[in-house]
Design an enzyme around this catalytic site. Structure first.
Site, PDB file in Angstrom:
ATOM      1  N   GLU A 154       0.858  -1.177   0.000  1.00 22.68           N
ATOM      2  CA  GLU A 154       0.000   0.000   0.000  1.00 22.68           C
ATOM      3  C   GLU A 154       0.907   1.245   0.000  1.00 22.68           C
ATOM      4  O   GLU A 154       1.893   1.265   0.740  1.00 22.68           O
ATOM      5  CB  GLU A 154      -0.888   0.033   1.235  1.00 22.68           C
ATOM      6  N   GLY A 295       2.813   2.615  10.856  1.00 27.95           N
ATOM      7  CA  GLY A 295       2.641   1.847  12.082  1.00 27.95           C
ATOM      8  C   GLY A 295       2.482   0.358  11.808  1.00 27.95           C
ATOM      9  O   GLY A 295       3.141  -0.473  12.417  1.00 27.95           O
ATOM     10  N   ALA A 296       1.603   0.035  10.880  1.00 26.63           N
ATOM     11  CA  ALA A 296       1.335  -1.365  10.582  1.00 26.63           C
ATOM     12  C   ALA A 296       0.519  -1.456   9.304  1.00 26.63           C
ATOM     13  O   ALA A 296       0.038  -0.439   8.799  1.00 26.63           O
ATOM     14  CB  ALA A 296       0.573  -2.018  11.735  1.00 26.63           C
ATOM     15  N   GLU A 298      -2.429  -3.908   6.975  1.00 23.24           N
ATOM     16  CA  GLU A 298      -3.493  -4.913   7.090  1.00 23.24           C
ATOM     17  C   GLU A 298      -3.520  -5.965   6.000  1.00 23.24           C
ATOM     18  O   GLU A 298      -4.583  -6.504   5.694  1.00 23.24           O
ATOM     19  CB  GLU A 298      -4.839  -4.178   7.093  1.00 23.24           C
ATOM     20  N   GLU A 332      -5.715  -3.033  12.590  1.00 23.21           N
ATOM     21  CA  GLU A 332      -5.336  -3.847  11.424  1.00 23.21           C
ATOM     22  C   GLU A 332      -6.239  -5.067  11.309  1.00 23.21           C
ATOM     23  O   GLU A 332      -6.631  -5.453  10.215  1.00 23.21           O
ATOM     24  CB  GLU A 332      -3.864  -4.272  11.502  1.00 23.21           C
TER      25      GLU A 332
HETATM   26  N1  PHE Z   1      -3.127   0.935   5.839  1.00 22.32           N
HETATM   27  C1  PHE Z   1      -2.284   1.086   6.992  1.00 22.32           C
HETATM   28  C2  PHE Z   1      -3.234   1.297   8.172  1.00 22.32           C
HETATM   29  O1  PHE Z   1      -3.728   0.443   8.736  1.00 22.32           O
HETATM   30  C3  PHE Z   1      -1.347   2.215   6.952  1.00 22.32           C
HETATM   31  C4  PHE Z   1      -0.305   2.130   5.895  1.00 22.32           C
HETATM   32  C5  PHE Z   1      -0.400   2.890   4.764  1.00 22.32           C
HETATM   33  C6  PHE Z   1       0.771   1.294   6.054  1.00 22.32           C
HETATM   34  C7  PHE Z   1       0.554   2.854   3.784  1.00 22.32           C
HETATM   35  C8  PHE Z   1       1.744   1.251   5.090  1.00 22.32           C
HETATM   36  C9  PHE Z   1       1.636   2.034   3.957  1.00 22.32           C
HETATM   37  O2  PHE Z   1      -3.624   2.330   8.528  1.00 22.32           O
HETATM   38 ZN    ZN Z   2      -5.760   1.581   8.634  1.00 25.72          ZN
END
Ligand code: PHE
Ligand code: ZN
Length: 909
Positions: A154, A295-296, A298, A332
């Site tokens: 992502e 942070g993390a 999903e 997540e």
């Molecule tokens: N989608 C992740 C979240 O839970 C955040 C994220 C975005 C991580 C882009 C990595 C890269 O919020």
């Molecule tokens: Zn998120």
């Protein structure tokens, strides 16, 4: 025949594709209004990885077909080019239906590959690429951290692994085979369920095959390979299925994963009970890695975490980290439904998954802990980050209409304000219809890539309420201000409340329409009783919620026996600022009597803020002020009340931050004066409430073993808040207490709290503590960050020199985002007085760091630049120096599009 082929295209016509690889000169903005469905769909993906540190081979087999929904009106069949995204890839081969393609069949650029004449029937495409994980310091795509292979896709990282339709509305099922050296990577993980594993070449290689049956966009793909220690457990779902849970961490850190595992199980149960959502695969794995941009993440069935937000023990993690781990693990996990099962059609819809999932994790934390304290913490965070963002040059709607670099839009507005927008549906619809709306959303859109409209329509459909006006919350930026006034007529026994919505202009949005805003309120009588809310129309106000729709409202309450004190925006029912002319007496009254505990805190907080604002202007005139004593007195009454839980009282004791005061002042900000006022108020409170604070400090001391539960954490928080104010007095005994607090600490909460306070004071006691902390934790990659941050946030004059020296410390690295955040981020965003030095050296240093970082990791560089988001509110001297520093950055050559976008917006807005 297809008369308007461009409708079906997701890329430029082939003839316009440059033949030679080239970089776009100025980064191009992408607009929501230009959304078109993809010309092709990919139903199945088979990936085969041959892991190698510097030359990993990726074989990708795609089942592709033209998208029936993307054809022209006449259902034209004339095939259009297929443009696949790809970056930083070495293409080894490409074959269509097993036939190798030649150079004339496709065009290759720095940003992708275009098949010029794909068949009009479904076909398979096999592409082999090579990537270099070791060289990948942007941490997007496949990279190595701490000898572990991992991926981050992502938002647009998958294109750095293979050529693909890298957009969230292309959903496919994935089968992933990973092959590696078993010594280097005994653990091989990907999304879904494990199908098969085995040894090859007499043990020189081994492999694993994973299959994820749920169609997903490529940003949810993940792979991990490395020598990691597993912690295993299991969870029985509401329908009785057994799910194997695994958390993978660095060897020797297994015990520190226990809290994350516990949090995961509670989150899984909660989502079943609260939203009826059950987990769907046979396994759920989580991996902790050291270098991670966020942070993390999903990824379906395989969440990847920044180790800072996963590893915790009493000795290594503060209560704040324990809380954050619980919340992020839940966040997540909750994405499995809000994000994975139902994903986003395009990146403009980011808040559809993020705002909604933040709302869900906030609700989880509220249920697990204290709902009031949770709301206070969330609102504090919203105001500090989102309100500041919304008031400056980077303001954007919850659903932006354009972007240059999507990574710049993982913002407080999309996340935090996005959550507030979802939250407002509850008071507007009632909690039953809210839940029915969520149920409908899950049922109607499962397996789809949805939009914000789809989401809102579900709530309209279940409630029959027209949410047309409500949708403006998604498209209008800026924090609304509710200007309120209350008039009481003693003779008629009526109270009139005027509320006017003032909607500030934001970049690109000079004029705004009035919003649909739920305002929850109460009227208190002189003895603190809740007065009945009867409108002159004969209507009542159910649950005290007034839904505003017009620019100006006047509500006329009847049968009001005496002059009421208004308690407005209870529970923070909408993300707005409220202004009303209340006397100090009224505010003190609310602090002591409001039946809504959240608003009691809000009263205390606004009293403290207005006190600090007054003190700043008195200091600016070169005078000194005793203004703080009145606030100190009001505070005294609240903090001794045993009826209030310690965590709540701790929140009341915490002063607004210097950044909060700066935001409220809003123009000609002098951070040095704010710092002085802040110190002076802390000292006054410490002196005025000394005995009370000392009693609290003694009575909240822990006895027995550490427990991370909310009640125990609340006692530590109250004790540490008392310590902060006592230390502000600066007496000998206070200094001794603080040094002893550090030395005697039996957990990281107390130790870190003391370390920050000591570092802020400086002197031999501080140096001793810092040296002790460094010697104890220098081998711990996570804990040592506290040592960097404590020094970076010290308001002492020598801090910049120290921070500069620390950038050359062997434990520091610009390639490690956590280190960058702990040192450079803490300095720029957490040390207002030294970052904003009147000589501009703080700005110059920060820009140098951003420039260096931009060569390594543009996402992190752009994020660091956010420290300048409020530069225009500074007083002229500092404003000029900040502008100079920003202009130097803007003129620099070869900026990433990430940094380019932020610096241009910051300078323009
Ligand atoms: N989608 C992740 C979240 O839970 C955040 C994220 C975005 C991580 C882009 C990595 C890269 O919020
Ligand atoms: Zn998120």
């Amino acid at each position: 025949m297809n008369a308007a082929p461009s409708l079906a295209w997701d890329g430029a016509p082939a003839a316009e594709e440059p033949v030679l690889p080239m970089k776009p000169e100025t980064p191009r903005a992408i607009h929501l209004k230009d959304y078109r469905p993809p010309a092709y769909l990919i139903d199945k993906v088979a990936l085969d990885f041959d892991l190698d540190k510097t030359r990993t081979r990726v074989r990708s087999r795609l089942s592709v077909r033209p998208n029936p929904d993307a054809r022209g009106k006449a259902g034209a069949l004339k095939p259009v080019p297929l443009r696949l995204d790809g970056e930083n890839l070495e293409l080894a081969s490409i074959a269509l239906d097993l036939k190798p393609l030649g150079k004339k069949d496709y065009r290759l650029t720095d940003s992708g590959l275009t098949l010029l004449k794909p068949p009009s029937e479904p076909f398979t495409l096999e592409i082999v690429t090579f990537v270099d994980p070791e060289a990948n310091k942007a941490l997007s795509g496949l990279y190595r951290t701490n000898n572990v292979y991992c991926t981050q896709c992502e938002a647009e990282g998958f294109r750095r692994i293979t050529y693909f339709l890298d957009r969230p509305d292309v959903l496919a099922t994935y089968t992933v085979r990973i092959e590696a050296d078993p010594n280097e990577a005994p653990i091989l993980l990907s999304n879904g369920n494990l199908l098969e594993r085995g040894v090859l070449q007499g043990g020189k290689r081994h492999y694993a095959v994973w299959r994820d049956p749920f169609p997903k966009p490529c940003y949810l793909f993940a792979l991990v390979g490395g020598d990691l220690a597993p912690i295993a457990s299991s969870f029985r779902t509401m329908s009785g299925r057994e799910v194997a849970l695994g958390i993978y961490v660095e060897h020797g850190k297994e015990e520190r994963a226990a809290w994350a595992m516990d949090s995961l199980k509670r989150a899984m149960r909660w989502d079943e009970q609260r939203f009826g959502r059950e987990y769907d695969l046979d396994v759920f794995n989580i991996v902790a890695v050291s270098d991670f941009n966020m942070g993390a993440m999903e990824n379906k069935g395989l969440n990847v975490f920044n180790d800072r937000l996963l590893l915790a023990s009493p000795e290594t993690a503060t209560d704040t980290i324990f809380e954050a781990i619980e919340a992020v693990i839940a966040h997540e996990y909750f994405h499995n439904w809000t994000g994975d099962r139902i994903t986003c059609r395009d990146w403009f819809q980011l808040c559809l998954k993020e705002g909604l999932t933040v709302f869900r994790d906030q609700e989880f934390s509220a249920d697990e802990r204290s709902a009031t304290v949770q709301r206070i913490v969330d609102v504090r965070q919203l105001k500090t980050h989102q309100f500041a963002e919304d008031a400056g040059p980077l303001a954007h709607p919850v659903r932006p209409e354009s972007y240059i670099e999507i990574n710049n839009f993982y913002t407080a507005t999309v996340y935090e304000k996005g959550a507030e927008v979802v939250r407002m549906l509850q008071p507007l619809l009632g909690s039953e219809d809210f839940r029915r709306g969520m149920d409908l959303y899950f049922e109607r859109h499962d397996g789809e890539a949805a939009t914000v409209e789809d989401f809102v329509r579900c709530f309209e459909d279940v409630s029959g309420i027209d949410l047309t006006q409500f949708r403006l919350w998604y498209s209008q930026a800026g924090t609304p201000e509710l200007v309120c006034a209350l008039r009481y007529d003693k003779g008629k026994k009526t109270a009139e409340l005027d509320i006017e919505q003032v909607l500030p202009a934001t970049p690109g949005q000079p004029h705004k329409k009035p919003l649909h805003i739920p305002v929850k309120l109460g009227l208190l009588s002189g003895n603190g009783d809740e007065l009945a809310l009867k409108l002159d129309s004969g209507e009542t106000v159910p649950d005290g919620i007034l839904p505003l729709t017009k620019r100006k409202h006047t509500f006329r309450f009847v049968d009001v026996p005496s002059r009421p004190v208004p308690s407005l925006l209870r529970e923070f029912s909408a993300p707005v600022n409220v202004t009303i002319d209340l006397s100090d007496r009224d505010v003190e009254f609310l602090m002591a009597n409001d039946g809504d505990l959240f608003n009691r805190w809000q009263a205390a907080n606004s009293f403290a803020t207005r006190t600090l604002v007054d003190m700043v202007s008195i200091l600016a005139q070169g005078k000194s002020s005793a203004r703080g004593n009145r606030y100190a007195k009001a505070l005294g009454a609240t903090i001794v009340s045993d009826a209030l839980e310690p965590a709540y009282r701790a929140e009341v004791l915490k002063l607004p931050t210097q950044a909060d005061v700066a935001r409220v002042i809003g123009k000609n900000v002098d951070p040095a004066l704010i710092h002085r006022a802040h110190r002076a108020l802390s000292r006054m409170i410490g002196r005025a409430l000394g005995d009370t604070l000392e009693t609290l400090y003694a009575s909240m001391a822990g006895n027995g073993a550490f427990s991370p539960d909310a009640a125990s954490a609340g006692r530590r928080a109250l004790r540490n808040a008392a310590l902060t104010l006592l230390s502000a007095r600066g007496g000998k005994a206070d200094a001794a207490r603080l040094a002893k607090h550090y030395a005697d600490a039996t957990n990281m909460t107390d130790r870190a709290h003391a370390l920050f306070l000591l570092a802020a004071e400086g002197g031999p006691a501080a140096e001793r503590a810092l040296a002790d902390f460094r010697d104890t934790w220098m081998h711990d990659n996570v804990v040592i960050d506290t040592w960097f941050a404590a020094q970076a946030q010290s308001p002492l004059a020598g801090t910049l020199k120290r921070v500069e020296a620390l950038t050359r410390h062997p434990l520091f690295a610009l390639t490690a985002p956590n280190k960058v955040r702990a040192l450079i981020g803490a300095f720029a965003a957490g040390n207002p007085v030294q970052f904003n030095r009147p000589d501009g050296a703080g700005y110059a240093f920060h820009i140098d760091q951003v420039l260096a970082l931009d060569r390594i990791n543009p996402q992190i560089a752009a994020r660091m630049l956010g420290a300048f988001r409020s530069w225009r509110t500074l007083e002229t001297g500092r404003r000029g120096l900040a502008r100079k520093a920003l202009q130097r950055l803007a003129r620099s050559k070869d900026l990433s599009s990430d940094v380019h976008e932020i610096v241009s917006k910051i300078l323009e807005g």
